[in-house]
Write a protein that holds these residues in place. Structure first.
Motif, mmCIF file in Angstrom:
data_model
loop_
_atom_site.group_PDB
_atom_site.id
_atom_site.type_symbol
_atom_site.label_atom_id
_atom_site.label_comp_id
_atom_site.label_asym_id
_atom_site.label_seq_id
_atom_site.Cartn_x
_atom_site.Cartn_y
_atom_site.Cartn_z
ATOM 1 N N LYS A 1 1.605 -16.521 1.857
ATOM 2 C CA LYS A 1 2.527 -15.420 2.134
ATOM 3 C C LYS A 1 2.104 -14.161 1.365
ATOM 4 O O LYS A 1 2.140 -13.040 1.900
ATOM 5 N N HIS A 2 1.692 -14.353 0.122
ATOM 6 C CA HIS A 2 1.254 -13.220 -0.698
ATOM 7 C C HIS A 2 0.044 -12.535 -0.068
ATOM 8 O O HIS A 2 -0.008 -11.294 -0.001
ATOM 9 N N VAL A 3 -0.928 -13.312 0.399
ATOM 10 C CA VAL A 3 -2.130 -12.747 0.999
ATOM 11 C C VAL A 3 -1.796 -11.969 2.261
ATOM 12 O O VAL A 3 -2.331 -10.877 2.509
ATOM 13 N N GLN A 4 -0.894 -12.506 3.073
ATOM 14 C CA GLN A 4 -0.519 -11.842 4.315
ATOM 15 C C GLN A 4 0.166 -10.496 4.063
ATOM 16 O O GLN A 4 -0.001 -9.543 4.825
ATOM 17 N N GLU A 5 0.936 -10.408 2.995
ATOM 18 C CA GLU A 5 1.711 -9.200 2.715
ATOM 19 C C GLU A 5 0.999 -8.235 1.773
ATOM 20 O O GLU A 5 1.456 -7.098 1.591
ATOM 21 N N TRP A 6 -0.120 -8.662 1.185
ATOM 22 C CA TRP A 6 -0.750 -7.866 0.138
ATOM 23 C C TRP A 6 -1.499 -6.667 0.686
ATOM 24 O O TRP A 6 -2.165 -6.732 1.718
ATOM 25 N N ASN A 7 -1.395 -5.565 -0.035
ATOM 26 C CA ASN A 7 -2.187 -4.373 0.204
ATOM 27 C C ASN A 7 -2.643 -3.835 -1.142
ATOM 28 O O ASN A 7 -1.936 -4.001 -2.155
ATOM 29 N N PRO A 8 -3.795 -3.195 -1.203
ATOM 30 C CA PRO A 8 -4.216 -2.610 -2.477
ATOM 31 C C PRO A 8 -3.166 -1.629 -2.983
ATOM 32 O O PRO A 8 -2.532 -0.928 -2.190
ATOM 33 N N PRO A 9 -2.947 -1.582 -4.278
ATOM 34 C CA PRO A 9 -1.951 -0.654 -4.814
ATOM 35 C C PRO A 9 -2.391 0.787 -4.605
ATOM 36 O O PRO A 9 -3.582 1.066 -4.424
ATOM 37 N N PRO A 10 -1.462 1.723 -4.618
ATOM 38 C CA PRO A 10 -1.815 3.137 -4.463
ATOM 39 C C PRO A 10 -2.822 3.571 -5.536
ATOM 40 O O PRO A 10 -2.746 3.134 -6.679
ATOM 41 N N ASN A 11 -3.763 4.404 -5.149
ATOM 42 C CA ASN A 11 -4.766 4.955 -6.063
ATOM 43 C C ASN A 11 -5.639 3.871 -6.712
ATOM 44 O O ASN A 11 -6.160 4.062 -7.817
ATOM 45 N N ALA A 12 -5.806 2.752 -6.024
ATOM 46 C CA ALA A 12 -6.619 1.670 -6.581
ATOM 47 C C ALA A 12 -8.056 2.111 -6.827
ATOM 48 O O ALA A 12 -8.690 1.697 -7.804
ATOM 49 N N MET A 13 -8.586 2.964 -5.941
ATOM 50 C CA MET A 13 -9.967 3.401 -6.092
ATOM 51 C C MET A 13 -10.154 4.351 -7.268
ATOM 52 O O MET A 13 -11.267 4.551 -7.747
ATOM 53 N N ALA A 14 -9.068 4.946 -7.740
ATOM 54 C CA ALA A 14 -9.162 5.871 -8.874
ATOM 55 C C ALA A 14 -9.046 5.149 -10.205
ATOM 56 O O ALA A 14 -9.259 5.757 -11.256
ATOM 57 N N ALA B 1 -13.167 -10.199 -13.895
ATOM 58 C CA ALA B 1 -13.766 -11.410 -13.326
ATOM 59 C C ALA B 1 -14.091 -11.272 -11.846
ATOM 60 O O ALA B 1 -13.951 -12.214 -11.071
ATOM 61 N N ASP B 2 -14.531 -10.091 -11.457
ATOM 62 C CA ASP B 2 -14.890 -9.845 -10.057
ATOM 63 C C ASP B 2 -13.698 -10.061 -9.120
ATOM 64 O O ASP B 2 -13.850 -10.523 -7.993
ATOM 65 N N VAL B 3 -12.502 -9.742 -9.615
ATOM 66 C CA VAL B 3 -11.297 -9.796 -8.779
ATOM 67 C C VAL B 3 -10.619 -8.425 -8.894
ATOM 68 O O VAL B 3 -9.572 -8.284 -9.523
ATOM 69 N N PRO B 4 -11.232 -7.379 -8.299
ATOM 70 C CA PRO B 4 -10.711 -6.024 -8.457
ATOM 71 C C PRO B 4 -9.482 -5.760 -7.603
ATOM 72 O O PRO B 4 -9.298 -6.368 -6.540
ATOM 73 N N ARG B 5 -8.666 -4.856 -8.060
ATOM 74 C CA ARG B 5 -7.439 -4.510 -7.340
ATOM 75 C C ARG B 5 -7.711 -3.811 -6.017
ATOM 76 O O ARG B 5 -6.801 -3.697 -5.185
ATOM 77 N N THR B 6 -8.924 -3.347 -5.802
ATOM 78 C CA THR B 6 -9.236 -2.636 -4.565
ATOM 79 C C THR B 6 -9.292 -3.542 -3.346
ATOM 80 O O THR B 6 -8.985 -3.113 -2.234
ATOM 81 N N VAL B 7 -9.699 -4.817 -3.543
ATOM 82 C CA VAL B 7 -9.927 -5.680 -2.380
ATOM 83 C C VAL B 7 -9.374 -7.090 -2.521
ATOM 84 O O VAL B 7 -9.307 -7.818 -1.523
ATOM 85 N N GLU B 8 -8.992 -7.509 -3.710
ATOM 86 C CA GLU B 8 -8.631 -8.908 -3.918
ATOM 87 C C GLU B 8 -7.129 -9.112 -4.137
ATOM 88 O O GLU B 8 -6.540 -8.533 -5.054
ATOM 89 N N PRO B 9 -6.490 -9.958 -3.320
ATOM 90 C CA PRO B 9 -5.068 -10.269 -3.519
ATOM 91 C C PRO B 9 -4.783 -10.960 -4.844
ATOM 92 O O PRO B 9 -3.645 -10.960 -5.318
#
Length: 693
Positions: free
Chosen positions: A511-524, A251-259
């Motif tokens: 709080k989630h948005v502030q602490e969120w980072n893309p997971p490792p290897n998200a681009m793969a 739904a256009d909420v990819p793990r690469t950029v979206e919390p």
């Protein structure tokens, strides 16, 4: 940056920005797919030029009608229970306790203002607006037991059967959609003996029917809307069947950029069709098939428990109906079991098809709920029965060991539940599309209130008089608790519906948005549906040694072992010897493309026959298959002449977004002023705003 798909050669992505779709995009023959793939360098989102325009940005084309068609359901429908990071919530930086208390008081005042506008549920407010084009109504079922009244807020054994049902007041032709499409929520790895098992036994369907068996070792599909609200019956007596070709995307909420990645279900666009012609006034009945899966994976509970439990309840209900004296009162509008007078339904029921699904206009939240028609202020957009769930039970206990301990996490279901931060009980809304209403405090145009209508809740059930113990132990399998979603202002047709999820939810999301980072290897990571879209030629086992697919996907084939076993004399399990090899030609019948026949397969050969490619693959089992579809343990079963459309990519266990370790989980808050004091058992300092002494 673009990657052009060239014919007769392997092209393997080395550029980081396109590594998310990995090398899979390169092996597509130009005769099968002459498309261009683009990856937005600023967002990391994959876009398609000509592959599938309806999947641009992850959803199908926007439509206005709430109803779809049998071959192409109307909407790409589902919704995230999250809001984006530019929400109106104040930031937490430098916030003091006094500031937080002031914010809470201000927020409570806003909720109270909504409550004043809504007022109590009564006959006048409910029927002040009549919608002649409304098709579906929630009303007392023709299968409701007359002795199921909840006179003292206590449920007896004979009343623990659902009283409500869904009716159509317009004729629906066989094979046509009954209502708007809806979402599926996957429950995973729930303990067999937990209270959540009761919820599963009453509201789940076999996950393999919808291709969700590869999510986890133990999966049950929760179908929102018609499947959960309509009365259940045996399959032969039902008049509504699911169109199993659901959609699945992020739904256009990819793990690469979206919390919000992992906070919404990827399964959507599930539509129920009329199994026979439905005349005006017909009640909708959903059939419960007998599950014959042999294990827990994808079986919705395993060992047939989910279907056996529901079938037993149907039997008990039907026996009690036969024991009741006479028929219902004339003013109940009953023509016969399964049908009521249309005028009675419109006068005593509540319209539940005011909502449809489209892509949300709010960034990062996926799909949303939209108004089908103009809705005047004070009108009920929907009324939803609520299923109580013990908060402690709404967890998954994954068998995968991490640091010596099983991973325990909240279920995705929590994001779609109503509740209160100070209560141990959650409530799952079952009405169509209401789970797709997104959060926006400033744009909120609906509010919540408990229904006290005697037509919906017998004797005007007073929720404040119900103890927490009774809510969890006695109301989980009834539809006695009903929440109304009420317009707080005039709403225009095609306007998106928002509600205020509450301050606790907003602060948790912030709080989630502030602490969120893309997971490792998200681009793969490459979602299976993307792989299916961009991959024409499939790689053989040998080719994958040098050029493997992304680690999160594998190939699966639509194939019925039982059919070939009967027709081609394949050795049965008691005759198969160690290492025996059998080979057959792929053939199709009317059940081949049932998701339950989508099994892991390993492609070993590709051949060009008259300009079309066919494949040879080794077939395997998945945990939970029917016994007659299980390939004997020591048999190597090879199938040849498999067409490309019979091979799909599937996500491996625990690899889709819902399994990410940093996903957001939080219930939607029921306003303080309508949440019963007796249910706030987790508030050790205050009870309904009063400090303990």
């Amino acid at each position: 940056m673009c990657l052009f798909l060239m014919s007769s050669s392997w092209i393997f992505a080395a550029v980081p920005m396109i590594s998310r779709i990995h090398a899979a995009t390169a092996d597509t023959d130009s005769r099968l797919n002459d498309s261009t793939i683009q990856v937005d360098s600023s967002t990391g989102r994959t876009k398609y030029d000509t592959i599938d325009k309806d999947r641009q940005d992850g959803i199908q084309s926007v439509v206005v009608s709430p109803y779809g068609t049998a071959t192409a359901p109307a909407t790409a429908a589902s919704c995230a229970a999250v809001a984006d990071h530019d929400d109106a919530c104040p930031k937490d930086h430098g916030r003091t306790s006094s500031m937080l208390q002031h914010e809470q008081q201000k927020h409570q005042q806003q909720q109270q203002q909504h409550s004043v506008h809504l007022g109590p549920s009564n006959e006048t407010s409910k029927h002040q607006s009549f919608f002649p084009d409304c098709r579906l109504y929630l009303a007392r079922s023709t299968l409701a037991l007359k002795k199921s009244d909840l006179s003292s807020n206590i449920i007896s054994s004979s009343s623990r059967h659902r009283r409500l049902g869904i009716y159509t007041v317009q004729p629906i032709s066989r094979g046509h959609p009954i209502g708007a499409s809806d979402i599926l929520i996957q429950l995973i790895d729930y303990p067999e003996e937990s209270p959540l098992s009761s919820f599963v036994s009453l509201y789940s369907f076999e996950a393999s029917q919808f291709g969700a068996q590869y999510e986890a070792k133990r999966v049950a599909s929760i179908l929102a809307g018609i499947a959960s609200v309509a009365q259940s019956t045996v399959m032969g007596e039902s008049n509504a069947v699911p169109f199993y070709a659901r959609d699945m995307d992020e739904a256009d909420v990819p793990r690469t950029v979206e919390p919000g990645a992992g906070a919404l279900t990827h399964y959507h666009n599930l539509t129920f069709l009329a199994a026979k012609h439905l005349s005006a006034g017909s009640e909708i009945f959903v059939g419960i098939p007998y599950s014959s899966s042999s294990g827990g994976g994808g079986g919705g509970g395993g060992d047939n428990q989910w279907s056996q439990s529901r079938m037993e309840r149907i039997r008990q209900r039907d026996e009690l109906l036969q024991m009741e004296d006479g028929s219902e009162l004339p003013d109940d509008g009953v023509v016969h079991r399964g049908r009521r007078d249309v005028k009675w339904i419109q006068e005593h029921g509540i319209c539940v098809d005011h909502l449809m699904v489209q892509k949300s206009r709010k960034k990062g939240v996926g799909r949303g709920a939209f108004a089908v028609r103009n809705i005047p202020k004070g009108s009920i957009l929907s009324a939803s029965p609520l299923v109580p769930i013990d908060r402690k039970a709404a967890v998954s206990v994954t068998a995968v060991k991490q640091g010596g301990k099983a991973r325990i996490r909240e279920q995705l279901l929590v994001n779609y539940c109503l509740g209160h931060v100070n209560s141990s009980v959650l409530f799952y809304p079952t009405a169509p599309v209401v789970n797709l209403i997104n959060h926006d405090r400033q744009k909120a145009n609906v509010g919540l209130r408990w229904s006290t209508s005697k037509d919906i809740v017998t004797n005007g059930l007073n929720v404040s008089a119900i103890s927490l113990e009774n809510v969890i132990s006695k109301f989980y399998d009834s539809d006695a608790l009903v929440m109304e979603f009420v317009a707080t202002r005039d709403i225009r047709a095609n306007e998106e519906i928002f509600m205020d999820y509450g301050l606790a939810w907003s602060l948790a999301w912030e709080k989630h948005v502030q602490e969120w980072n893309p997971p490792p290897n998200a681009m793969a990571y490459a979602p299976s549906y993307v792989m299916d879209d961009v991959t024409g030629l499939l790689r053989t086992e040998k080719e994958q040694v040098e050029h493997p697919y992304p680690s999160n996907v594998m190939t699966a084939c639509f194939y019925r072992y039982s059919t070939h076993q009967r027709n081609d004399g394949i050795a049965s399990s008691n005759k198969a010897s160690s290492g025996e090899t059998t080979a057959v030609q792929w053939k199709m019948d009317r059940r081949t493309f049932d998701y339950r026949n989508l099994r892991p397969c390993q492609v070993v050969k590709r051949e060009d026959i008259d300009g079309k490619f066919y494949y040879t693959a080794i077939m395997k089992n998945w945990n939970g298959m029917k016994k007659d579809e299980m390939i004997p343990k020591h048999e190597i079963h090879i199938v040849n002449s498999i067409p490309r459309h019979a091979v799909r990519f599937v996500d491996k266990l625990y690899t889709t977004d819902m399994h990410l370790s940093n996903t957001f989980r939080h219930e939607i808050q029921i306003p303080d002023d309508i949440f019963p004091c007796a249910w706030m058992d987790l508030d050790h300092n205050k009870i309904c705003g009063e400090t303990k002494h």
